[in-house]
Scaffold this motif. Sequence first.
Motif, PDB file in Angstrom:
ATOM      1  N   GLU A  61      27.272  12.976  14.016  1.00 28.65           N
ATOM      2  CA  GLU A  61      27.604  12.439  15.341  1.00 28.65           C
ATOM      3  C   GLU A  61      29.039  12.784  15.727  1.00 28.65           C
ATOM      4  OE1 GLU A  61      26.657   8.322  15.909  1.00 28.65           O
ATOM      5  OE2 GLU A  61      24.618   8.582  15.168  1.00 28.65           O
ATOM      6  N   ASP A  62      29.941  12.762  14.739  1.00 24.58           N
ATOM      7  CA  ASP A  62      31.337  13.113  15.017  1.00 24.58           C
ATOM      8  C   ASP A  62      31.463  14.582  15.435  1.00 24.58           C
ATOM      9  OD1 ASP A  62      32.173  10.560  14.443  1.00 24.58           O
ATOM     10  OD2 ASP A  62      32.864  11.048  12.410  1.00 24.58           O
ATOM     11  N   GLU A  63      30.724  15.461  14.771  1.00 20.71           N
ATOM     12  CA  GLU A  63      30.752  16.883  15.131  1.00 20.71           C
ATOM     13  C   GLU A  63      30.190  17.102  16.526  1.00 20.71           C
ATOM     14  OE1 GLU A  63      30.333  18.780  10.636  1.00 20.71           O
ATOM     15  OE2 GLU A  63      28.520  18.246  11.757  1.00 20.71           O
ATOM     16  N   GLN A  64      29.095  16.423  16.838  1.00 15.62           N
ATOM     17  CA  GLN A  64      28.515  16.541  18.171  1.00 15.62           C
ATOM     18  C   GLN A  64      29.486  16.032  19.233  1.00 15.62           C
ATOM     19  OE1 GLN A  64      24.444  15.081  18.588  1.00 15.62           O
ATOM     20  NE2 GLN A  64      24.095  15.484  16.421  1.00 15.62           N
ATOM     21  N   ALA A  65      30.165  14.930  18.942  1.00 17.74           N
ATOM     22  CA  ALA A  65      31.127  14.371  19.891  1.00 17.74           C
ATOM     23  C   ALA A  65      32.309  15.320  20.086  1.00 17.74           C
ATOM     24  CB  ALA A  65      31.608  13.012  19.400  1.00 17.74           C
ATOM     25  N   GLU A  66      32.775  15.947  19.010  1.00 16.16           N
ATOM     26  CA  GLU A  66      33.896  16.879  19.105  1.00 16.16           C
ATOM     27  C   GLU A  66      33.519  18.103  19.943  1.00 16.16           C
ATOM     28  OE1 GLU A  66      37.750  18.428  18.541  1.00 16.16           O
ATOM     29  OE2 GLU A  66      36.946  16.417  18.345  1.00 16.16           O
ATOM     30  N   VAL A  67      32.321  18.639  19.735  1.00 15.41           N
ATOM     31  CA  VAL A  67      31.867  19.783  20.528  1.00 15.41           C
ATOM     32  C   VAL A  67      31.765  19.383  22.003  1.00 15.41           C
ATOM     33  CG1 VAL A  67      29.886  21.298  20.998  1.00 15.41           C
ATOM     34  CG2 VAL A  67      30.680  20.973  18.648  1.00 15.41           C
ATOM     35  N   GLU A  68      31.195  18.228  22.276  1.00 17.79           N
ATOM     36  CA  GLU A  68      31.051  17.779  23.664  1.00 17.79           C
ATOM     37  C   GLU A  68      32.421  17.551  24.311  1.00 17.79           C
ATOM     38  OE1 GLU A  68      29.734  17.166  27.271  1.00 17.79           O
ATOM     39  OE2 GLU A  68      28.527  17.940  25.619  1.00 17.79           O
ATOM     40  N   LYS A  69      33.371  16.987  23.565  1.00 16.34           N
ATOM     41  CA  LYS A  69      34.721  16.761  24.081  1.00 16.34           C
ATOM     42  C   LYS A  69      35.376  18.090  24.456  1.00 16.34           C
ATOM     43  CE  LYS A  69      38.745  15.973  21.867  1.00 16.34           C
ATOM     44  NZ  LYS A  69      39.502  15.582  20.722  1.00 16.34           N
ATOM     45  N   LEU A  70      35.274  19.087  23.578  1.00 18.85           N
ATOM     46  CA  LEU A  70      35.864  20.391  23.863  1.00 18.85           C
ATOM     47  C   LEU A  70      35.167  21.090  25.027  1.00 18.85           C
ATOM     48  CD1 LEU A  70      36.504  21.646  20.230  1.00 18.85           C
ATOM     49  CD2 LEU A  70      38.232  21.060  21.942  1.00 18.85           C
ATOM     50  N   ARG A  71      33.846  20.985  25.095  1.00 17.69           N
ATOM     51  CA  ARG A  71      33.118  21.608  26.212  1.00 17.69           C
ATOM     52  C   ARG A  71      33.488  20.959  27.539  1.00 17.69           C
ATOM     53  NH1 ARG A  71      27.272  22.473  23.232  1.00 17.69           N
ATOM     54  NH2 ARG A  71      27.784  24.504  22.338  1.00 17.69           N
ATOM     55  N   GLU A  72      33.637  19.636  27.532  1.00 15.51           N
ATOM     56  CA  GLU A  72      34.022  18.934  28.758  1.00 15.51           C
ATOM     57  C   GLU A  72      35.424  19.347  29.194  1.00 15.51           C
ATOM     58  OE1 GLU A  72      34.041  16.714  32.125  1.00 15.51           O
ATOM     59  OE2 GLU A  72      32.312  17.201  30.867  1.00 15.51           O
TER      60      GLU A  72
END
Length: 113
Positions: A61-72
């Motif tokens: 979940e942390d990896e998914q959140a980090e990817v989403e944060k960077l994409r945003e």
Amino acid sequence: MAATHDFPSDLRAGQEELHQVRAELLALLKRLPWSVEPLDGFSDDGGWRKIERPASPGWTEDEQAEVEKLRERERELAVFVTCHRYWSDLPAGDRVEARMALKHTPPPRAGED
């Protein structure tokens, strides 16, 4: 000879951060497993080239959140750079060349603005 552009400091800073965010996102994606969800590995040699993938544990979940944060952040910066008021002051025929120049402009040195 290519024109020299006097890009505003906020536009240059936005472009530089966009480069940094994209590099960080690419590095993160290279480190992560190939599949977001846990999947079994596979091997397929029936096509024009053999494809193999090991089993993927998926992303945390942390990896998914980090990817989403960077994409945003990448999306926000792309909108900022492409919609900056600077572009409306340029003749339409010069915008593509200026945009390409901005992409290759080195960041300002300390004390420069």
